[in-house]
Design a protein around this motif. Structure first.
Motif, PDB file in Angstrom:
ATOM      1  N   SER A 299       0.667  -1.295  -0.006  1.00  0.00           N
ATOM      2  CA  SER A 299      -0.536  -0.223   0.111  1.00  0.00           C
ATOM      3  C   SER A 299       0.860   1.574  -0.028  1.00  0.00           C
ATOM      4  CB  SER A 299      -0.263  -0.002   1.254  1.00  0.00           C
ATOM      5  OG  SER A 299      -0.136   0.565   2.489  1.00  0.00           O
ATOM      6  N   PHE A 300       1.798   1.376  -0.242  1.00  0.00           N
ATOM      7  CA  PHE A 300       3.276   2.547  -0.287  1.00  0.00           C
ATOM      8  C   PHE A 300       2.518   3.400  -1.596  1.00  0.00           C
ATOM      9  CE2 PHE A 300       6.362   4.650  -1.909  1.00  0.00           C
ATOM     10  CZ  PHE A 300       7.471   5.090  -0.693  1.00  0.00           C
ATOM     11  N   ASP A 301       2.355   4.401  -0.859  1.00  0.00           N
ATOM     12  CA  ASP A 301       2.150   5.870  -1.897  1.00  0.00           C
ATOM     13  C   ASP A 301       3.134   7.041  -1.552  1.00  0.00           C
ATOM     14  OD1 ASP A 301       1.008   7.633  -3.215  1.00  0.00           O
ATOM     15  OD2 ASP A 301      -0.827   8.361  -1.616  1.00  0.00           O
ATOM     16  N   PRO A 302       3.583   6.724  -2.656  1.00  0.00           N
ATOM     17  CA  PRO A 302       5.037   8.471  -2.079  1.00  0.00           C
ATOM     18  C   PRO A 302       5.042   9.770  -2.033  1.00  0.00           C
ATOM     19  CG  PRO A 302       4.581   7.802  -4.791  1.00  0.00           C
ATOM     20  CD  PRO A 302       3.943   6.745  -3.899  1.00  0.00           C
ATOM     21  N   GLU A 303       2.906   9.843  -2.909  1.00  0.00           N
ATOM     22  CA  GLU A 303       2.735  10.980  -2.342  1.00  0.00           C
ATOM     23  C   GLU A 303       2.495  10.999  -0.705  1.00  0.00           C
ATOM     24  OE1 GLU A 303      -0.029  12.398  -4.510  1.00  0.00           O
ATOM     25  OE2 GLU A 303       1.427  12.181  -6.267  1.00  0.00           O
ATOM     26  N   SER A 304       1.876  10.229  -0.488  1.00  0.00           N
ATOM     27  CA  SER A 304       1.358  10.535   1.102  1.00  0.00           C
ATOM     28  C   SER A 304       2.886  10.354   1.929  1.00  0.00           C
ATOM     29  CB  SER A 304       0.569   9.093   1.953  1.00  0.00           C
ATOM     30  OG  SER A 304      -0.414   9.043   0.572  1.00  0.00           O
ATOM     31  N   TYR A 305       3.510   9.801   1.355  1.00  0.00           N
ATOM     32  CA  TYR A 305       5.156   9.239   1.717  1.00  0.00           C
ATOM     33  C   TYR A 305       5.506  10.111   2.499  1.00  0.00           C
ATOM     34  CZ  TYR A 305       9.213   7.257   3.302  1.00  0.00           C
ATOM     35  OH  TYR A 305      10.978   7.437   3.982  1.00  0.00           O
ATOM     36  N   ILE A 306       5.839  11.448   1.236  1.00  0.00           N
ATOM     37  CA  ILE A 306       6.130  12.670   1.251  1.00  0.00           C
ATOM     38  C   ILE A 306       5.522  13.471   2.285  1.00  0.00           C
ATOM     39  CG2 ILE A 306       7.564  14.600   0.105  1.00  0.00           C
ATOM     40  CD1 ILE A 306       7.519  12.520  -2.692  1.00  0.00           C
ATOM     41  N   ASP A 307       3.894  13.668   1.789  1.00  0.00           N
ATOM     42  CA  ASP A 307       3.687  14.281   3.019  1.00  0.00           C
ATOM     43  C   ASP A 307       3.580  14.275   4.441  1.00  0.00           C
ATOM     44  OD1 ASP A 307       2.678  15.476   0.233  1.00  0.00           O
ATOM     45  OD2 ASP A 307       0.428  14.733   0.402  1.00  0.00           O
ATOM     46  N   ASP A 308       3.907  13.410   4.667  1.00  0.00           N
ATOM     47  CA  ASP A 308       4.035  12.577   5.700  1.00  0.00           C
ATOM     48  C   ASP A 308       5.280  13.337   6.307  1.00  0.00           C
ATOM     49  OD1 ASP A 308       1.783  11.728   6.022  1.00  0.00           O
ATOM     50  OD2 ASP A 308       2.243   9.657   5.734  1.00  0.00           O
ATOM     51  N   LEU A 309       5.925  13.254   5.157  1.00  0.00           N
ATOM     52  CA  LEU A 309       7.671  13.805   5.985  1.00  0.00           C
ATOM     53  C   LEU A 309       8.246  15.200   5.977  1.00  0.00           C
ATOM     54  CD1 LEU A 309       9.930  10.374   4.474  1.00  0.00           C
ATOM     55  CD2 LEU A 309       9.062  10.759   7.324  1.00  0.00           C
ATOM     56  N   LYS A 310       7.017  15.761   5.208  1.00  0.00           N
ATOM     57  CA  LYS A 310       7.786  16.915   4.938  1.00  0.00           C
ATOM     58  C   LYS A 310       7.569  18.188   5.997  1.00  0.00           C
ATOM     59  CE  LYS A 310       4.088  18.242   2.035  1.00  0.00           C
ATOM     60  NZ  LYS A 310       3.803  18.520   0.752  1.00  0.00           N
ATOM     61  N   SER A 311       6.670  17.315   6.790  1.00  0.00           N
ATOM     62  CA  SER A 311       6.089  18.098   8.587  1.00  0.00           C
ATOM     63  C   SER A 311       7.530  18.454   9.436  1.00  0.00           C
ATOM     64  CB  SER A 311       5.289  17.574   8.449  1.00  0.00           C
ATOM     65  OG  SER A 311       5.559  16.387   9.617  1.00  0.00           O
ATOM     66  N   PHE A 312       8.245  17.748   9.360  1.00  0.00           N
ATOM     67  CA  PHE A 312       9.389  17.313   9.853  1.00  0.00           C
ATOM     68  C   PHE A 312      10.972  17.350   9.579  1.00  0.00           C
ATOM     69  CE2 PHE A 312       7.328  13.437  10.305  1.00  0.00           C
ATOM     70  CZ  PHE A 312       8.650  12.777  10.505  1.00  0.00           C
ATOM     71  N   VAL A 313      11.190  17.070   8.240  1.00  0.00           N
ATOM     72  CA  VAL A 313      12.235  16.843   7.423  1.00  0.00           C
ATOM     73  C   VAL A 313      12.479  17.750   6.343  1.00  0.00           C
ATOM     74  CG1 VAL A 313      13.413  15.110   6.455  1.00  0.00           C
ATOM     75  CG2 VAL A 313      11.826  13.621   8.398  1.00  0.00           C
ATOM     76  N   PRO A 314      13.541  18.431   6.395  1.00  0.00           N
ATOM     77  CA  PRO A 314      13.378  19.099   4.887  1.00  0.00           C
ATOM     78  C   PRO A 314      13.143  18.233   3.670  1.00  0.00           C
ATOM     79  CG  PRO A 314      15.277  19.491   6.839  1.00  0.00           C
ATOM     80  CD  PRO A 314      14.992  18.381   7.083  1.00  0.00           C
TER      81      PRO A 314
END
Length: 752
Positions: A36-51
């Motif tokens: 169920s990996f989704d690249p957009e969701s993965y990036i949205d989750d990480l960009k809030s605390f990772v540049p």
């Protein structure tokens, strides 16, 4: 959802330097393997605390590591496969070294035939290239030879055609009528024997037909010659033959023209048909049209409309064209119809000729311009319109000879047709008619008084005034056959609406000026008539306005729509609505006229009402008591009665009479009410003042006021007299209607 971050093992791990070649705690490679990996969701989750830069760097690092692992895995797989192959065929692998003896000599043996084959291929290729070059050169020479041969054949054909044309032209005068062998007669270049045409022989018609056939053949050869010349331009051979070609062309034109003229004079249909085909073949239709014009049309037209040196100058000729067109039509039917029928015959190929425009119409236009130039002058509008309509009828007559709608459209697009229509200056004609029609109405409206006309037997028997008759006459003139031009119908419609507006403005401005409202009266329109008009005259005005409204919405509107019946339903509806809108401005003047009449009656009645103030002087400081009504009462309604008893009242309807009666009575009563109220109020105020003075004097002397209280006061006497007057005034009013009863009761109240 945000990835699960493992808590740091020690606080120093959070704030210390990261371990080299190790992934950060927030990056988990196992997440990419999830179904169920989704690249957009993965990036949205990480960009809030990772540049995003750190995330991109870490992803690139992970990609590099994956490539390295994949390469190592692939090499390991290949190595294992190689080991398996060696182990499987180990005996062959061991014996391979013993078989590789004298490898160089074997390679040398194999190279020799290959080198030999390469040399043979190179040699063959050179031979093929040489043959191909020779072939291309041969083809080029062949093409040049073919082109030269084509030019040569074209030149030879041109020479033969020129010679053939010259020969055929020389044979023309000696062609036998029986179709036997042709005897060649040598002639000079410019000489053509035509004596045979003038001889009255039994075989003359056959000779013309034969010669016309030869001319058609020559024309086809000349057409072929033109084709050859166009494809062999600027060649010395053609330039050397140019004089012969020009001479042959002149000889053909002369012979063809003479044969065509002879055929026209003898009405030889076959000869004319062949000549026309010859003219069409050499693309010289204008020559045939000009010959027909000068040979047949010009003599006929000059007999009807003389011009030039033979022009008749006896002073009896006029510029009217109707009779001339009638004679021209007869001449066309008698002397031109045969050629028009030949040129318009089906499948003849003669549709390229335009004898209607370039021969007949051109000559007619020339004759009118030189013989009757005044026919085009719009300075005399009546004659101009008559000539214009006759010309349109003549053009329609010509279009009747067109075999199809396309031919009629072609005739209308011809230059001579356009020039003919351009001679008729419709714009100037309309300007003159505008001045004539609008000027007649304006002169009638500029009169200082309204003028009655005995019009019982006239065409406008319902109207009684000169001004209204002038309006209706102007309106009808706009759409009469003697004035209207259909192509300018929009302008005449606008003129009709302007006439209605002008008359309505004349009425309204005069009525406003009569009331003394100079601020709203127009200074550009005459309003003197309203100031001098009598009440009876205003009745005639009202009668005529209503008659005009009925006429415009009735017969006049029907006549206009009948004239424009060829227009679309949408256009007719717009015309109807515009005329009805113009009529509305007249209807709006009727209430103003009625109000003006009522005001005039009220003003005359008020003159008698002013005697009401004499009642105060009659009963003040006297013992006289009122016993009957005052003499002035009988004169209050006398102007209204005289107006209603006049003969002019028969011009309006009973409903209008009632409106005038009620309106005048109501306003007179209102004025009566105001004057009576003023008299009573003044009497009461005066009596109250006198009473206070009397009481003050009595108190000073110590007397009693009982005697004064027992007497009838002056105000009571005035009120009793007003009561008697009002009873007498209201008696005739109440006999007619109760519409003014409320006002009347208010007046009676003063006497109670």
């Amino acid at each position: 959802m945000a990835p699960d971050l493992a808590p740091p093992r020690t606080p120093t791990d959070l704030f210390g330097d990261p371990i080299e070649d190790s992934a950060p705690l927030w990056f988990k490679a196992s997440s990419f393997l999830s179904p169920s990996f989704d690249p957009e969701s993965y990036i949205d989750d990480l960009k809030s605390f990772v540049p995003l830069e750190s995330l991109a760097k870490e992803l690139r690092s992970h990609l590099s590591s994956l490539k390295s692992e994949l390469l190592r895995s692939h090499l390991s797989s290949l190595k294992s496969e190689l080991v398996d192959l060696i182990n499987r065929d180990y005996a062959d692998f061991v014996s391979l070294s013993t078989r590789l003896v004298d490898v160089d000599s074997a390679v040398a043996r194999m190279r020799a035939p290959i080198v030999e084959f390469r040399e043979k291929v190179a040699t063959f290729r050179e031979a093929v290239d040489s043959a191909l070059g020779n072939l291309r050169e041969g083809l080029r020479q062949r093409a040049e030879a073919a082109a030269a041969r084509e030019v040569l054949e074209l030149l030879l054909d041109t020479f033969h055609v020129v010679s053939k044309v010259e020969k055929l032209i020389k044979e023309l005068p000696s062609t036998p009528s029986d179709g036997s062998t042709i005897d060649i007669v040598h002639l000079d270049k410019g000489a053509i024997i035509n004596d045979t045409y003038s001889q009255d022989m039994g075989n003359g018609t056959t000779l013309r037909e034969t010669q016309s056939i030869l001319l058609e053949r020559i024309a086809s050869e000349m057409n072929r010659l033109k084709f050859n010349i166009n494809h062999a331009k600027n060649l010395p051979f053609i330039e050397n033959m140019e004089k012969r070609i020009q001479s042959a062309t002149l000889l053909l034109d002369g012979s063809l023209g003479h044969c065509f003229v002879n055929g026209l004079e003898h009405r030889d249909a076959t000869a004319i048909y062949n000549c026309l085909r010859a003219y069409a073949a050499i693309d010289n239709t204008s020559a045939a049209e000009e010959i027909f014009r000068t040979t047949i049309v010009t003599p006929l037209i000059q007999k009807i409309i003389p011009y030039g040196q033979i022009q008749v100058v006896d002073g009896t000729s006029s510029d009217e064209l109707e009779e001339d067109y009638t004679q021209i039509k007869q001449c066309i039917e008698k002397d031109c119809k045969f050629l028009l029928e030949i040129s318009s015959s089906a499948n003849s190929g003669l549709h390229v000729f335009d004898f209607l425009g370039n021969s007949i119409l051109k000559e007619v236009l020339l004759a009118i311009q030189k013989g009757k130039p005044g026919a085009f002058s719009p300075g005399r509008p009546t004659e101009f319109l008559k000539n214009y309509k006759s010309s349109l009828d003549f053009l329609a007559f010509l279009e009747g000879y067109c075999p199809s709608r396309a031919a009629a459209s072609k005739l209308r697009s011809e230059t001579v047709y356009i020039d003919f229509m351009r001679q008729w200056n419709i714009g100037v004609y309309f300007s003159l008619r505008f001045q004539e029609i609008a000027g007649s109405l304006d002169s009638a409206l500029m009169a200082s008084t309204i003028t009655r006309v005995d019009n019982k037997q006239g065409k406008f028997s319902k109207l009684t005034l000169k001004q209204s008759i002038a309006l209706l006459d102007s309106l009808r003139s706009c759409w009469s056959e003697d004035v209207l031009v259909i192509s300018c119908s929009d302008k005449f419609l606008r003129l009709s609406l302007q006439l209605l507006s002008r008359f309505s403005t004349w009425l309204s401005s005069g009525l406003v000026a009569r009331k003394g409202d100079s601020a709203h009266s127009s200074t550009t329109h005459n309003s003197e008539w309203a100031s001098t008009a009598r009440i009876e005259d205003l009745i005639y005005v009202m009668h005529d306005v209503r008659s005009l409204v009925m006429e415009i919405t009735g017969d006049y509107l029907g006549d206009v729509l009948r004239v424009l019946e060829s227009c679309s339903a949408q256009v007719l509806d717009l015309v109807k609505q515009s005329i009805l809108h113009g009529k509305k401005s007249l209807e709006e003047c009727v209430p103003m006229i009625m109000d003006t009449i009522i005001d005039a009656i009220v003003k005359m009645s008020v003159e008698d009402l002013r005697q009401l103030k004499g009642i105060t002087a009659t009963y003040r400081m006297t013992n006289k008591l009122p016993v009957r009504h005052s003499p002035y009462v009988s004169g209050i309604l006398r102007p209204l009665k005289n107006f209603l008893d006049g003969e002019h009242i028969d011009l309006v309807t009973k409903e209008t009479v009632n409106q005038l009666l009620f309106g005048a009575a109501e306003r007179i009563t209102s004025r009566y009410y105001e004057l009576a109220a003023d008299v009573v109020n003044v009497a009461r105020k005066t009596e109250s003042s006198l009473l206070r003075l009397r009481q003050g004097a009595q108190r000073r002397v110590g007397g009693s006021s009982d005697t004064a209280d027992s007497n009838i006061s002056d105000t009571d006497k005035i009120c009793r007299q007003l009561f008697l007057d009002i009873q007498e005034y209201g008696r005739p009013i109440l006999l007619h209607s109760g519409l003014t009863r409320g006002k009347f009761q208010h007046i009676v109240h003063f006497g109670s």
